[in-house]
Write a protein that holds these residues in place. Structure first.
Motif, PDB file in Angstrom:
ATOM      1  N   CYS A 106      57.610  31.227  49.937  1.00 53.72           N
ATOM      2  CA  CYS A 106      58.799  32.079  49.835  1.00 53.72           C
ATOM      3  C   CYS A 106      58.872  32.759  48.474  1.00 53.72           C
ATOM      4  N   LYS A 107      58.563  31.992  47.439  1.00 55.77           N
ATOM      5  CA  LYS A 107      58.601  32.580  46.094  1.00 55.77           C
ATOM      6  C   LYS A 107      57.587  33.709  45.974  1.00 55.77           C
ATOM      7  N   MET A 108      56.377  33.433  46.423  1.00 56.41           N
ATOM      8  CA  MET A 108      55.348  34.473  46.275  1.00 56.41           C
ATOM      9  C   MET A 108      55.703  35.685  47.140  1.00 56.41           C
ATOM     10  N   ALA A 109      56.275  35.428  48.304  1.00 52.83           N
ATOM     11  CA  ALA A 109      56.685  36.541  49.167  1.00 52.83           C
ATOM     12  C   ALA A 109      57.705  37.417  48.439  1.00 52.83           C
ATOM     13  N   ASN A 110      58.612  36.773  47.726  1.00 54.84           N
ATOM     14  CA  ASN A 110      59.603  37.542  46.970  1.00 54.84           C
ATOM     15  C   ASN A 110      58.966  38.338  45.837  1.00 54.84           C
ATOM     16  N   VAL A 111      57.938  37.773  45.232  1.00 61.61           N
ATOM     17  CA  VAL A 111      57.221  38.516  44.188  1.00 61.61           C
ATOM     18  C   VAL A 111      56.563  39.759  44.789  1.00 61.61           C
ATOM     19  N   LEU A 112      55.922  39.594  45.928  1.00 61.81           N
ATOM     20  CA  LEU A 112      55.269  40.745  46.564  1.00 61.81           C
ATOM     21  C   LEU A 112      56.294  41.836  46.859  1.00 61.81           C
ATOM     22  N   THR A 202      48.986  47.474  42.009  1.00 61.78           N
ATOM     23  CA  THR A 202      49.374  46.272  41.273  1.00 61.78           C
ATOM     24  C   THR A 202      48.334  45.165  41.404  1.00 61.78           C
ATOM     25  N   VAL A 203      48.126  44.459  40.297  1.00 61.49           N
ATOM     26  CA  VAL A 203      47.232  43.307  40.336  1.00 61.49           C
ATOM     27  C   VAL A 203      48.004  42.076  39.874  1.00 61.49           C
ATOM     28  N   LEU A 204      48.057  41.055  40.723  1.00 62.67           N
ATOM     29  CA  LEU A 204      48.677  39.799  40.315  1.00 62.67           C
ATOM     30  C   LEU A 204      47.556  38.821  39.976  1.00 62.67           C
ATOM     31  N   VAL A 205      47.709  38.158  38.818  1.00 58.43           N
ATOM     32  CA  VAL A 205      46.616  37.315  38.354  1.00 58.43           C
ATOM     33  C   VAL A 205      47.064  35.850  38.248  1.00 58.43           C
ATOM     34  N   THR A 209      41.016  29.412  35.207  1.00 57.02           N
ATOM     35  CA  THR A 209      40.016  28.912  34.256  1.00 57.02           C
ATOM     36  C   THR A 209      40.482  29.023  32.814  1.00 57.02           C
ATOM     37  N   GLY A 210      41.486  29.869  32.582  1.00 59.26           N
ATOM     38  CA  GLY A 210      42.007  30.014  31.222  1.00 59.26           C
ATOM     39  C   GLY A 210      41.170  30.917  30.339  1.00 59.26           C
ATOM     40  N   GLU A 211      40.204  31.577  30.911  1.00 55.00           N
ATOM     41  CA  GLU A 211      39.422  32.444  30.033  1.00 55.00           C
ATOM     42  C   GLU A 211      40.146  33.752  29.746  1.00 55.00           C
ATOM     43  N   GLU A 212      39.650  34.381  28.706  1.00 53.25           N
ATOM     44  CA  GLU A 212      40.238  35.631  28.219  1.00 53.25           C
ATOM     45  C   GLU A 212      40.048  36.745  29.255  1.00 53.25           C
ATOM     46  N   VAL A 213      41.130  37.433  29.581  1.00 47.63           N
ATOM     47  CA  VAL A 213      40.965  38.581  30.479  1.00 47.63           C
ATOM     48  C   VAL A 213      41.731  39.779  29.934  1.00 47.63           C
ATOM     49  N   GLN A 214      41.357  40.953  30.362  1.00 46.13           N
ATOM     50  CA  GLN A 214      42.071  42.181  29.993  1.00 46.13           C
ATOM     51  C   GLN A 214      43.224  42.366  30.968  1.00 46.13           C
ATOM     52  N   MET A 215      44.418  42.633  30.438  1.00 47.93           N
ATOM     53  CA  MET A 215      45.533  42.912  31.335  1.00 47.93           C
ATOM     54  C   MET A 215      45.954  44.360  31.126  1.00 47.93           C
ATOM     55  N   GLU A 216      45.902  45.133  32.162  1.00 43.39           N
ATOM     56  CA  GLU A 216      46.287  46.529  32.024  1.00 43.39           C
ATOM     57  C   GLU A 216      47.799  46.658  32.182  1.00 43.39           C
ATOM     58  N   ILE A 217      48.419  47.282  31.206  1.00 41.83           N
ATOM     59  CA  ILE A 217      49.886  47.376  31.204  1.00 41.83           C
ATOM     60  C   ILE A 217      50.376  48.121  32.441  1.00 41.83           C
ATOM     61  N   GLU A 218      51.431  47.596  33.011  1.00 42.39           N
ATOM     62  CA  GLU A 218      52.073  48.173  34.199  1.00 42.39           C
ATOM     63  C   GLU A 218      51.267  48.039  35.486  1.00 42.39           C
ATOM     64  N   ARG A 219      50.044  47.542  35.372  1.00 44.98           N
ATOM     65  CA  ARG A 219      49.284  47.318  36.602  1.00 44.98           C
ATOM     66  C   ARG A 219      49.079  45.821  36.836  1.00 44.98           C
ATOM     67  N   ASP A 220      48.746  45.096  35.765  1.00 45.88           N
ATOM     68  CA  ASP A 220      48.363  43.690  35.898  1.00 45.88           C
ATOM     69  C   ASP A 220      49.488  42.759  35.445  1.00 45.88           C
ATOM     70  N   PHE A 221      49.728  41.709  36.217  1.00 50.63           N
ATOM     71  CA  PHE A 221      50.796  40.751  35.885  1.00 50.63           C
ATOM     72  C   PHE A 221      50.311  39.327  36.109  1.00 50.63           C
ATOM     73  N   TRP A 222      50.719  38.430  35.217  1.00 47.09           N
ATOM     74  CA  TRP A 222      50.449  37.010  35.458  1.00 47.09           C
ATOM     75  C   TRP A 222      51.385  36.529  36.550  1.00 47.09           C
ATOM     76  N   LEU A 223      50.826  35.988  37.583  1.00 47.74           N
ATOM     77  CA  LEU A 223      51.630  35.587  38.729  1.00 47.74           C
ATOM     78  C   LEU A 223      52.657  34.525  38.357  1.00 47.74           C
ATOM     79  N   GLU A 225      54.333  33.926  35.746  1.00 45.73           N
ATOM     80  CA  GLU A 225      55.569  34.427  35.122  1.00 45.73           C
ATOM     81  C   GLU A 225      56.506  35.019  36.159  1.00 45.73           C
ATOM     82  N   LEU A 226      55.949  35.710  37.121  1.00 51.21           N
ATOM     83  CA  LEU A 226      56.786  36.327  38.158  1.00 51.21           C
ATOM     84  C   LEU A 226      57.354  35.267  39.096  1.00 51.21           C
ATOM     85  N   LEU A 227      56.546  34.230  39.367  1.00 50.30           N
ATOM     86  CA  LEU A 227      57.013  33.171  40.263  1.00 50.30           C
ATOM     87  C   LEU A 227      58.185  32.414  39.670  1.00 50.30           C
ATOM     88  N   ASN A 228      58.145  32.253  38.353  1.00 46.38           N
ATOM     89  CA  ASN A 228      59.226  31.520  37.694  1.00 46.38           C
ATOM     90  C   ASN A 228      60.584  32.174  37.905  1.00 46.38           C
TER      91      ASN A 228
END
Ligand code: ATP
Ligand code: MG
Length: 636
Positions: A106-112, A202-205, A209-223, A225-228
């Motif tokens: 339900c939470k993830m559905a609300n994020v989508l 939109t990209v939800l991430v 693994t915790g490795e370093e990734v590039q987050m593109e502003i306004e496109r990429d989001f840490w899931l 944070e949104l779920l919280n």
């Protein structure tokens, strides 16, 4: 008599007969008894294979996630839905209850929804085998978005093609994935793919693994944070029976993958019903399918089928060889797995390493062991039966396709007698036929031909996304009013079916039609042979001759090439006949395989024909490296 859970052969025969004589009554009763609906159907089935158009439960309204989740909250809220077994054995397994899964979905559905995904939009899911994958799939279904899961291991190019083919609006991925000792940077692959996917917004991430990734502003989001922020309540979108549920690309063994479109009600009814019967699932059993969710087996028999039955389904992130070749058996014992379902390629790979890894495990909990994906050769079948099943678990060799949605030919364990290399009998409601090349049906037993299906079944794909013509041409044009599977099969004296391989792979030697599976089966009988693939090449006298590519378990003692080749041909002559002897034998380190572990014979065929520049796309292979050395050492 409960038609939902078949318990003996007589009942199978009765229920089968009813499903054929009165298909609409039969499926309506199953649908009525076992599922919850917002509105019942007006018509159970309407169909026309010439268009082709098939509709099951027309007029009905439902949401599949209410059947997977909500209705279990009354009786199974605290029952484990998913056991997550991480890649590394030192990481703790997670037991996710139905109540917890419901809340996460339900939470993830609300994020989508918050990110603008609406009913009918396509969402690409490119995730490792972690719980978020299940949650993402169900979240899409909750709001009526169409999920398209792409196996997380496909290259950026393969991913981009699949994103664009169905215009995905959103991507759900992770920073990386663990696979055995390796870590894969999935987000980087997604970034590379998205350069060529302009419509994806939109990209939800997921953080894994915790490795370093590039987050593109306004496109990429840490899931996370949104779920919280998201509410744990999300009413299910009301779907029509024939609304799309998902798109899934076939594994591409025979060429360009096809985006098979599956719809809601029929798929739900059939996958749930097959799950219950093919695995004889009982309420407190723990069931484990080792397939990746990126394949149809994972969709139908890790997620939808088990969850519709309120089952406990194991999800394994890792690989069978890490930290060593006993990992599968450790997991079976750790979680007391009752039903275990894997692929012939995995069995052969484990058998190659020897019985020591498995013998020490008692595997007492196991009741049913299954395989899917390829013909299982007799030696692998016996190994599985002996060392894994300990001669007390029926081996269910299940045949189906991305297109069929659910299992179509299979023994029902403890009901149907099993027979190595035979998928045995059609499942309830499945009307098979074997056809000759002219389109005439072979009647009676002891016949072989092209395998077709004469009548619709609820979980059949309804189309190829965006290309209904291709759907029609590929499956409904070869034989009039029938669905053509593309596979060849034989029916033995007792009416049992054996899949003999893909029709494209049939080789005509001196006027005899030879399927690949029985020949490879004979070759694999050799105690030092791990795997083999047989293809044809042009021959002046015979029309075609046979070329075998063979991998060894280990080099036989006092190795003598000529003697080994002779032994191989003797095995073939004994099991099939001298006609099927190999003209050329090449020993190789590996065989080219799809990501789902199937041998790609079309590549080997080109090599055997010495048409090296016609190999086509090999980028989606599991092991493209092996192709070079096979080419180098080819026999011309
Ligand atoms: P593509 O259609 O793109 O070439 P694919 O056929 O490999 O890819 P899937 O739908 O994953 O994609 O695989 C279905 C095929 O797998 C079947 O048509 C059959 O050839 C083979 N198969 C599956 N299960 C069995 C089985 N139990 N015995 C024999 N063959 C099987
Ligand atoms: Mg196929």
């Amino acid at each position: 008599m409960s038609q939902y859970h078949i318990k003996n052969l007589q009942e199978y025969l009765q229920v089968y007969k009813k499903s054929i004589d009165e298909p609409e009554t039969f499926w309506a009763e199953i649908a009525e008894e076992q599922f919850i609906w917002h509105k019942k159907w007006n018509k159970v089935l309407s169909w026309d294979f010439t268009k082709p158009e098939v509709k099951w439960f027309e007029g009905a309204q439902l949401n599949i996630t209410e059947n997977c989740l909500d209705r279990h909250l009354i009786t199974r809220a605290n029952k484990t839905a998913i056991i997550f077994e991480p890649n590394h054995p030192n990481e703790k397994a997670q037991h996710i209850t139905y109540a917890a899964l419901y809340e996460q979905v339900c939470k993830m559905a609300n994020v989508l929804k918050a990110k603008g995904v609406q009913k009918g939009d396509r969402v690409c899911i490119y995730l490792p085998m972690i719980p978020e994958l299940t949650v993402a799939i169900l979240a899409c279904a909750r709001i009526g978005a169409v999920h398209s899961v792409v196996f997380a291991g496909f290259s950026a190019t393969a991913l981009a093609t699949r994103i664009n083919d169905c215009n995905c609006k959103m991507m759900i991925t992770s920073d990386g994935s663990f696979r055995g000792a390796k870590t894969l940077n999935l987000k980087q692959i997604v970034d590379d793919a998205l350069v060529n996917c302009k419509d994806l917004e939109t990209v939800l991430v997921v953080k894994r693994t915790g490795e370093e990734v590039q987050m593109e502003i306004e496109r990429d989001f840490w899931l996370e944070e949104l779920l919280n922020e998201a509410s744990p309540i999300c009413p299910a979108e009301i779907m029509a029976a024939e609304d799309p549920l998902f798109i899934l690309y076939t594994s591409g063994s025979t060429g360009k993958p096809k985006g098979m479109l599956h719809t809601t009600a029929g798929y739900m009814v059939y996958t749930a019903y097959t799950f219950k019967n093919v695995f004889q699932y009982e309420e407190n059993d723990v069931y484990w399918c080792t397939a990746d969710v990126g394949w149809i087996t994972g969709h139908s028999y890790i997620i939808y089928g088990p969850l519709c039955n309120g089952a406990t389904s194991v999800m394994f992130e890792g690989v069978p060889s890490f930290p060593d070749y006993s990992r599968f058996w450790q997991i079976v014992e750790k979680h007391n797995v009752n039903q275990f379902y894997t692929a012939p390629t995995a069995i052969r790979a484990l058998a190659k390493e020897g019985k020591n890894y498995v013998e020490v495990f008692k595997l007492k909990s196991l009741k049913v062991i299954g395989t899917v994906g390829e013909p299982i050769n007799e030696e692998a079948w016996k190994w599985y039966n002996e060392y894994v099943g300990k001669h007390k678990c029926p081996v269910v060799d299940t045949w189906f396709q991305t297109e069929t949605g659910g299992i179509m030919i299979t023994p029902i364990p403890y009901v149907t007698p099993t027979k190595p290399t035979f998928a045995t009998l059609p499942f309830i409601g499945v009307q098979l036929a074997l056809m000759d090349d002219e389109g005439k049906e072979f009647k009676g037993n002891q016949v072989a031909g092209r395998l077709t299906i004469k009548f619709p079944w609820p979980s059949m794909a309804r189309s190829i996304w965006g290309d209904h013509e291709r759907y029609k041409n590929t499956y409904f044009s070869t034989f009039k009013n029938q669905y053509f599977t593309g596979d060849g099969a034989l029916r033995d004296a007792t009416g049992f079916y054996r899949i003999t391989g893909r029709v494209d792979d049939i080789i005509i030697v001196s006027g005899h039609n030879l399927g690949t599976a029985p020949i490879e089966d004979a070759i694999n009988e050799h105690e030092y042979i791990a795997e083999s693939a047989v293809v044809g090449f042009p021959h002046e006298v015979k029309g075609n001759a046979l070329y075998g590519f063979i991998t060894l378990k280990e080099t036989p003692p006092n190795f003598n090439l000529e003697a080994l080749e002779k032994q191989i041909n003797t095995l073939i002559a004994t099991h099939i006949g001298p006609i099927a002897k190999l003209d050329k034998i090449q020993f190789t380190e590996g065989l080219p395989k799809t990501r789902s572990g199937k041998i790609m014979r079309r590549i080997l065929r080109k090599i055997a024909e010495n048409k090296i520049d016609e190999l086509g796309d090999i980028s989606t292979l599991l092991n493209p490296d092996c192709v070079d050395s096979i080419i180098e050492n080819r026999l011309v």
